[in-house]
Design an enzyme around this catalytic site. Structure first.
Site, PDB file in Angstrom:
ATOM      1  N   GLY A 141       0.833  -1.199   0.000  1.00  0.00           N
ATOM      2  CA  GLY A 141       0.000   0.000   0.000  1.00  0.00           C
ATOM      3  C   GLY A 141       0.863   1.241   0.000  1.00  0.00           C
ATOM      4  N   GLY A 200       1.148   5.232   1.754  1.00  0.00           N
ATOM      5  CA  GLY A 200       0.694   6.111   2.817  1.00  0.00           C
ATOM      6  C   GLY A 200       0.783   7.565   2.408  1.00  0.00           C
ATOM      7  N   GLY A 201       0.565   8.443   3.383  1.00  0.00           N
ATOM      8  CA  GLY A 201       0.654   9.866   3.118  1.00  0.00           C
ATOM      9  C   GLY A 201       2.090  10.305   2.898  1.00  0.00           C
ATOM     10  N   THR A 231       4.986   7.877   1.292  1.00  0.00           N
ATOM     11  CA  THR A 231       5.511   6.646   1.879  1.00  0.00           C
ATOM     12  C   THR A 231       4.924   5.433   1.158  1.00  0.00           C
ATOM     13  OG1 THR A 231       3.755   6.634   3.548  1.00  0.00           O
ATOM     14  CG2 THR A 231       5.836   7.681   4.148  1.00  0.00           C
ATOM     15  N   LYS A 238       7.773   0.176   6.003  1.00  0.00           N
ATOM     16  CA  LYS A 238       7.238   1.478   5.606  1.00  0.00           C
ATOM     17  C   LYS A 238       8.414   2.371   5.245  1.00  0.00           C
ATOM     18  CE  LYS A 238       3.893   5.019   6.944  1.00  0.00           C
ATOM     19  NZ  LYS A 238       2.894   5.433   7.953  1.00  0.00           N
ATOM     20  N   ASP A 252      -6.578  10.136  12.836  1.00  0.00           N
ATOM     21  CA  ASP A 252      -6.871   9.590  11.505  1.00  0.00           C
ATOM     22  C   ASP A 252      -7.393   8.160  11.603  1.00  0.00           C
ATOM     23  OD1 ASP A 252      -7.112   9.804   8.768  1.00  0.00           O
ATOM     24  OD2 ASP A 252      -5.068   9.157   8.348  1.00  0.00           O
TER      25      ASP A 252
END
Length: 549
Positions: A263, A265-266, A269, A284, A403
């Site tokens: 996936g 991320g913001g 990342t 990550k 979040d």
């Protein structure tokens, strides 16, 4: 107490100077309050730990804290220092401990031919452990970012409103000219600060750009003797972390291939599937954005250098924020930190076998075709309960998630009999409240509480609103979306409009349905706290089905 003698500089001293175009009203009050709260929390952590050990209690007037000293190759060795005293005044704070001290104080500087404000940080340690500087800079930077964001801007000429400088420790230890006192600092010229021409002052921008690929920086006064960045900027190299958390690169199997991406991320990342010590982990990776001009030279435009440094600083800051948050958390419903790495800049986390909750719900919705409760009543109840337990734990530690959404809830098991089904993850924008609330527009539309707006202080009740939206998603299998455009959702939520769910008779989960409507109330004071939800869900009658005739 003679503060002058305590703060007298030695060869084992690291200084950090913040030059600010202005010091906003209330800065020192908030900073000192945060420091005292953090020190108190460290006291409580130590006393909790001492109860579990057979070691004798320390002297009641002294407290032991854990700091970390740096070694070669990004390795750290944890040891203990005994704090003797904590003294604070209107614009400063001093912590003394065996073998050194840590001080933060206001310093007037002459900047750009104008008298302005500044902050002077000084850490003296006989063992050259300067990791406590990271503790201070974390508080200063987070305070400015959350409460005084105007300081993060630039002047009309492109220069920064706040700059950081570090004197070269080799220049100072060689007995060269004493660096200028903060009151004598003048405009920066050629990387040096007026009044101490023989001592090189490194700009924080140069340190950040060097830390992207190197572990040292070169001082022009002695080019044959590189300056270790671990000592100069300990916060970037995580020297306050124990050595066991630094990844052994030889045991890390990690490839940045498309098929290994789990996936994104913001802030760019990317999360990869990897293996560490023969165990599956999630990596990550924090990437550094590159400008067109990749190398920074003396002729590089100032704004380009600012952009490169700002991008690198943001990556380091988000990495440190999430790593520090995860390092302090120990709970079955919170994803655990496996380890960290500086080069490359990444976190190793527990790998969720089934991915995120939103993916699981989408698959179940397709397979079952049910209108409500796609995971079944008992599993829906267990997941809701475990999310509430995780939130209660975070709020007890004064952490606001900020979040919470199904993407950040990772699924470990779909078996009702298993003790843990989900874990909370992704603390990149989480906030420490310090009993004063938080500022900043963070979150995801649809899950974000209506009170999260610029300039508005909020508390942990924003997480309870998001929790209500997660329960909606568990009950319906659908995202909490209002309207055809993402920007329409926050406006409608602030007006009291909520996603269509159906009547309690249709949903057939009355207790969870009722709790959901309480949590997504527009007024924060009417929402329950996480612990109240936990206690309510612990009642035997809560998961029972109830029908209305």
């Amino acid at each position: 107490m003679d503060l002058h003698n305590v703060q007298q500089r030695t060869n084992n001293t690291l200084q950090r100077l913040f030059k600010m175009s202005f010091v906003p009203a209330g800065f020192w009050e908030r900073f000192i309050a945060r420091m005292l709260i953090s020190l108190t929390e460290m006291d409580l952590q130590f006393f909790d730990l001492s109860k579990k050990t057979t070691c004798s209690q320390p002297h009641r007037h002294s407290l032991i804290y854990s700091f970390t000293g740096s070694e070669k190759k990004n390795r750290c060795s944890t040891f203990r220092v005994r704090r003797s005293q904590t003294i604070y005044w209107k614009e400063g704070l001093l912590v003394t401990f065996v073998g050194g001290h840590l001080s933060v104080e206001s310093s007037d500087v002459n900047w750009k031919k104008m008298k302005s404000g500044g902050i002077k940080i000084s850490c003296q340690s006989d063992s050259r452990d300067f990791s406590a500087v990271a503790f201070i800079t974390d508080h200063v930077n987070s305070l400015i970012e959350q409460w005084f964001p105007a300081l993060t801007g630039t002047e009309s000429d492109g220069s920064l409103l706040i700059e950081q400088y570090v004197p070269c420790p080799h220049c100072m230890s060689r007995g060269q000219q004493e660096p200028a006192a903060p009151s004598g600092v003048t405009e920066k010229q050629n990387g040096q600060i007026g009044g101490g021409a023989s001592v090189k002052y490194f700009n924080m921008e140069d340190c950040v750009l060097a830390a992207v690929e190197k572990d040292h920086i070169v001082c022009p006064q002695h080019p044959d003797q590189p300056v270790p960045l671990q000592e100069l900027v300990p916060e970037l190299f995580m020297t306050d972390f124990p050595s066991r958390l630094f990844l052994d690169k030889a045991q890390l199997e990690f490839c940045e291939e498309e098929q290994d991406i789990l996936g994104r991320g913001g802030s760019g990342t990317i999360i990869y599937r990897a293996r560490y010590k023969q165990q599956p982990v999630a990596i990550k990776h924090f990437h550094f954005k590159k400008c067109r001009q990749l190398s920074v030279t003396s002729n590089t435009d100032t704004m380009v250098k600012h952009l490169q440094s700002a991008n690198a600083s943001r990556s380091f800051s988000e990495f440190r924020q999430e790593a520090s948050m995860l390092h302090s958390l120990r709970h079955p419903c919170v994803v655990s930190l496996v380890g960290i790495s500086i080069h490359p800049l990444c976190l190793a986390l527990q790998l969720a076998p089934l991915g995120s909750l939103n993916i699981v719900l989408e698959e179940k919705q397709k397979d079952s075709g049910c209108s409500y409760v796609p995971l079944g009543h008992m599993l829906t109840f267990k997941i809701s309960y475990q999310v509430a337990v995780g939130l209660a734990y975070l709020h007890r530690k004064n952490i606001i998630f900020c979040d919470l959404k199904s993407d950040n809830i990772l699924v470990w098991s779909l078996e009702v009999q298993d003790p843990v089904n989900i874990k909370l993850s992704d603390y990149g924008i989480s906030r420490h409240s310090f009993h004063e609330g938080a500022l900043g527009v963070e979150g995801t539309p649809g899950y974000q509480a209506p009170e999260v707006r610029p300039g508005i202080v909020y508390d942990e009740k924003v997480d309870m609103f998001s929790y209500g939206m997660v329960m909606y998603e568990l009950l319906t299998g659908r995202r909490p979306v209002l309207g055809n455009h993402q920007l329409q959702t926050p406006k409608k939520l602030s007006k009291g409009i909520r996603p269509v769910l159906g009547s309690p008779e249709q949903v057939q989960f009355y207790s969870l349905h009722t709790l959901m409507t309480e949590c997504w109330d527009t007024k924060p004071e009417k929402r329950p706290v996480a612990m109240t939800c936990v206690k309510q869900m612990q009642e035997h009658s809560f998961p029972c089905l109830r029908y209305f005739l």
